[in-house]
Design a protein around this motif. Structure first.
Motif, PDB file in Angstrom:
ATOM      1  N   UNK A   1     -29.460  -5.629  34.687  1.00  0.00           N
ATOM      2  CA  UNK A   1     -29.349  -7.089  34.732  1.00  0.00           C
ATOM      3  C   UNK A   1     -27.911  -7.561  34.527  1.00  0.00           C
ATOM      4  N   UNK A   2     -27.236  -7.012  33.519  1.00  0.00           N
ATOM      5  CA  UNK A   2     -25.854  -7.427  33.222  1.00  0.00           C
ATOM      6  C   UNK A   2     -24.892  -6.974  34.318  1.00  0.00           C
ATOM      7  N   UNK A   3     -25.101  -5.777  34.843  1.00  0.00           N
ATOM      8  CA  UNK A   3     -24.238  -5.272  35.911  1.00  0.00           C
ATOM      9  C   UNK A   3     -24.371  -6.140  37.163  1.00  0.00           C
ATOM     10  N   UNK A   4     -25.608  -6.535  37.479  1.00  0.00           N
ATOM     11  CA  UNK A   4     -25.804  -7.394  38.647  1.00  0.00           C
ATOM     12  C   UNK A   4     -25.217  -8.788  38.437  1.00  0.00           C
ATOM     13  N   UNK A   5     -25.302  -9.305  37.225  1.00  0.00           N
ATOM     14  CA  UNK A   5     -24.672 -10.602  36.933  1.00  0.00           C
ATOM     15  C   UNK A   5     -23.168 -10.524  37.177  1.00  0.00           C
ATOM     16  N   UNK A   6     -22.554  -9.420  36.738  1.00  0.00           N
ATOM     17  CA  UNK A   6     -21.109  -9.265  36.942  1.00  0.00           C
ATOM     18  C   UNK A   6     -20.792  -9.102  38.434  1.00  0.00           C
ATOM     19  N   UNK A   7     -21.628  -8.347  39.149  1.00  0.00           N
ATOM     20  CA  UNK A   7     -21.434  -8.185  40.591  1.00  0.00           C
ATOM     21  C   UNK A   7     -21.512  -9.547  41.289  1.00  0.00           C
ATOM     22  N   UNK A   8     -22.461 -10.380  40.894  1.00  0.00           N
ATOM     23  CA  UNK A   8     -22.568 -11.723  41.478  1.00  0.00           C
ATOM     24  C   UNK A   8     -21.281 -12.511  41.258  1.00  0.00           C
ATOM     25  N   UNK A   9     -20.716 -12.421  40.061  1.00  0.00           N
ATOM     26  CA  UNK A   9     -19.453 -13.126  39.771  1.00  0.00           C
ATOM     27  C   UNK A   9     -18.320 -12.578  40.626  1.00  0.00           C
ATOM     28  N   UNK A  10     -18.286 -11.257  40.795  1.00  0.00           N
ATOM     29  CA  UNK A  10     -17.234 -10.642  41.604  1.00  0.00           C
ATOM     30  C   UNK A  10     -17.362 -11.055  43.074  1.00  0.00           C
ATOM     31  N   UNK A  11     -18.578 -11.138  43.567  1.00  0.00           N
ATOM     32  CA  UNK A  11     -18.786 -11.570  44.954  1.00  0.00           C
ATOM     33  C   UNK A  11     -18.353 -13.026  45.117  1.00  0.00           C
ATOM     34  N   UNK A  12     -18.723 -13.867  44.169  1.00  0.00           N
ATOM     35  CA  UNK A  12     -18.358 -15.287  44.232  1.00  0.00           C
ATOM     36  C   UNK A  12     -16.845 -15.486  44.208  1.00  0.00           C
ATOM     37  N   UNK A  13     -16.133 -14.602  43.510  1.00  0.00           N
ATOM     38  CA  UNK A  13     -14.684 -14.747  43.363  1.00  0.00           C
ATOM     39  C   UNK A  13     -13.904 -14.090  44.502  1.00  0.00           C
ATOM     40  N   UNK A  14     -14.610 -13.450  45.438  1.00  0.00           N
ATOM     41  CA  UNK A  14     -13.902 -12.719  46.480  1.00  0.00           C
ATOM     42  C   UNK A  14     -14.201 -13.301  47.855  1.00  0.00           C
ATOM     43  N   UNK A  15     -13.307 -13.042  48.798  1.00  0.00           N
ATOM     44  CA  UNK A  15     -13.502 -13.504  50.176  1.00  0.00           C
ATOM     45  C   UNK A  15     -14.459 -12.595  50.935  1.00  0.00           C
ATOM     46  N   UNK A  16     -14.501 -11.333  50.549  1.00  0.00           N
ATOM     47  CA  UNK A  16     -15.395 -10.373  51.196  1.00  0.00           C
ATOM     48  C   UNK A  16     -16.309  -9.775  50.146  1.00  0.00           C
ATOM     49  N   UNK A  17     -16.496  -8.491  50.251  1.00  0.00           N
ATOM     50  CA  UNK A  17     -17.297  -7.792  49.258  1.00  0.00           C
ATOM     51  C   UNK A  17     -16.382  -7.025  48.322  1.00  0.00           C
ATOM     52  N   UNK A  18     -16.641  -7.087  47.026  1.00  0.00           N
ATOM     53  CA  UNK A  18     -15.894  -6.206  46.132  1.00  0.00           C
ATOM     54  C   UNK A  18     -16.315  -4.770  46.457  1.00  0.00           C
ATOM     55  N   UNK A  19     -15.368  -3.875  46.596  1.00  0.00           N
ATOM     56  CA  UNK A  19     -15.654  -2.540  47.098  1.00  0.00           C
ATOM     57  C   UNK A  19     -16.597  -1.728  46.217  1.00  0.00           C
ATOM     58  N   UNK A  20     -16.673  -2.050  44.936  1.00  0.00           N
ATOM     59  CA  UNK A  20     -17.592  -1.309  44.064  1.00  0.00           C
ATOM     60  C   UNK A  20     -19.052  -1.564  44.403  1.00  0.00           C
ATOM     61  N   UNK A  21     -19.322  -2.480  45.302  1.00  0.00           N
ATOM     62  CA  UNK A  21     -20.699  -2.739  45.696  1.00  0.00           C
ATOM     63  C   UNK A  21     -21.363  -1.472  46.244  1.00  0.00           C
ATOM     64  N   UNK A  22     -20.550  -0.557  46.752  1.00  0.00           N
ATOM     65  CA  UNK A  22     -21.087   0.712  47.241  1.00  0.00           C
ATOM     66  C   UNK A  22     -21.882   1.462  46.189  1.00  0.00           C
ATOM     67  N   UNK A  23     -21.472   1.370  44.939  1.00  0.00           N
ATOM     68  CA  UNK A  23     -22.212   2.018  43.853  1.00  0.00           C
ATOM     69  C   UNK A  23     -23.622   1.424  43.773  1.00  0.00           C
ATOM     70  N   UNK A  24     -23.721   0.127  43.951  1.00  0.00           N
ATOM     71  CA  UNK A  24     -25.002  -0.578  43.862  1.00  0.00           C
ATOM     72  C   UNK A  24     -25.884  -0.333  45.095  1.00  0.00           C
ATOM     73  N   UNK A  25     -25.277   0.234  46.140  1.00  0.00           N
ATOM     74  CA  UNK A  25     -26.015   0.526  47.373  1.00  0.00           C
ATOM     75  C   UNK A  25     -26.283   2.017  47.544  1.00  0.00           C
ATOM     76  N   UNK A  26     -26.069   2.786  46.463  1.00  0.00           N
ATOM     77  CA  UNK A  26     -26.396   4.215  46.466  1.00  0.00           C
ATOM     78  C   UNK A  26     -25.429   5.035  47.311  1.00  0.00           C
TER      79      UNK A  26
END
Length: 185
Positions: free
Chosen positions: A97-122
């Motif tokens: 839950x906390x990791x996804x909340x932080x990912x949401x903040x990182x996505x909102x603050x970026x023009x594209x995708x934060x590259x660490x999203x790959x970890x969340x996509x296996x």
């Protein structure tokens, strides 16, 4: 509701089949209220099977939807090297839950995708790091992600995901429900 089913089958079959931790897709919608109801409905359907449907980003008529296996994502976040890697990007608490909340903040603050999203996509950590270090260039091959290590394993994985999606699409088109196609945790 039928449109969301098609998104789930087309983009999330490997997660529904429990051969991949998560998938991500973008979708458009006309009314915010209908979309919120649809997300709530799918969470109610999927949660007993260990799957959550999360909106990572939302605009007036568009959303980025993340479908994940909760327990598997927690395991992925605990893999060797992952916590040190994610700390570089401000991830302090690696409960899902906390990791996804932080990912949401990182996505909102970026023009594209934060590259660490790959970890969340296996995606393998080595390939996520390789993508960052090479700025998306010099990969050995690409499919669901750009591959920098273990090309043979990645190609087998890509083929498995593609076959799963094809089979799930066929079964769904024949009338099999997503609920029946979704493997329980």
């Amino acid at each position: 509701m039928k449109e969301m089913e098609q998104y789930l089958i087309c983009h999330c079959s490997p997660t529904l089949a429990s051969i991949k931790t998560a998938n991500l897709f973008s979708c458009s919608f006309e009314r915010q209220e209908d979309f919120a109801e649809c997300i709530a409905y799918w969470n109610k359907q999927m949660h007993p099977k260990g799957i959550a449907v999360t909106v990572l980003q939302q605009k007036p008529n568009w959303a980025l939807v993340y479908v994940h296996r909760i327990a598997q994502l927690q395991k992925d976040l605990q893999k060797p090297g992952v916590s040190c890697f994610l700390e570089q990007y401000g991830y302090v608490d690696l409960c899902v839950e906390k990791a996804l909340e932080h990912l949401q903040k990182r996505i909102a603050a970026s023009d594209g995708f934060p590259h660490e999203i790959g970890i969340f996509l296996d995606y393998p950590l080595a390939d996520v790091i390789g993508f960052i270090e090479n700025q998306g260039c010099n990969c050995k091959c690409s499919g669901c992600w750009k591959v920098y290590q273990n090309e043979e394993d990645a190609l087998e994985t890509f083929a498995r995901y593609k076959k799963c999606t094809r089979i799930y699409m066929e079964l769904w088109m024949q009338g099999r429900s997503i609920n029946k196609l979704t493997v329980s945790a």
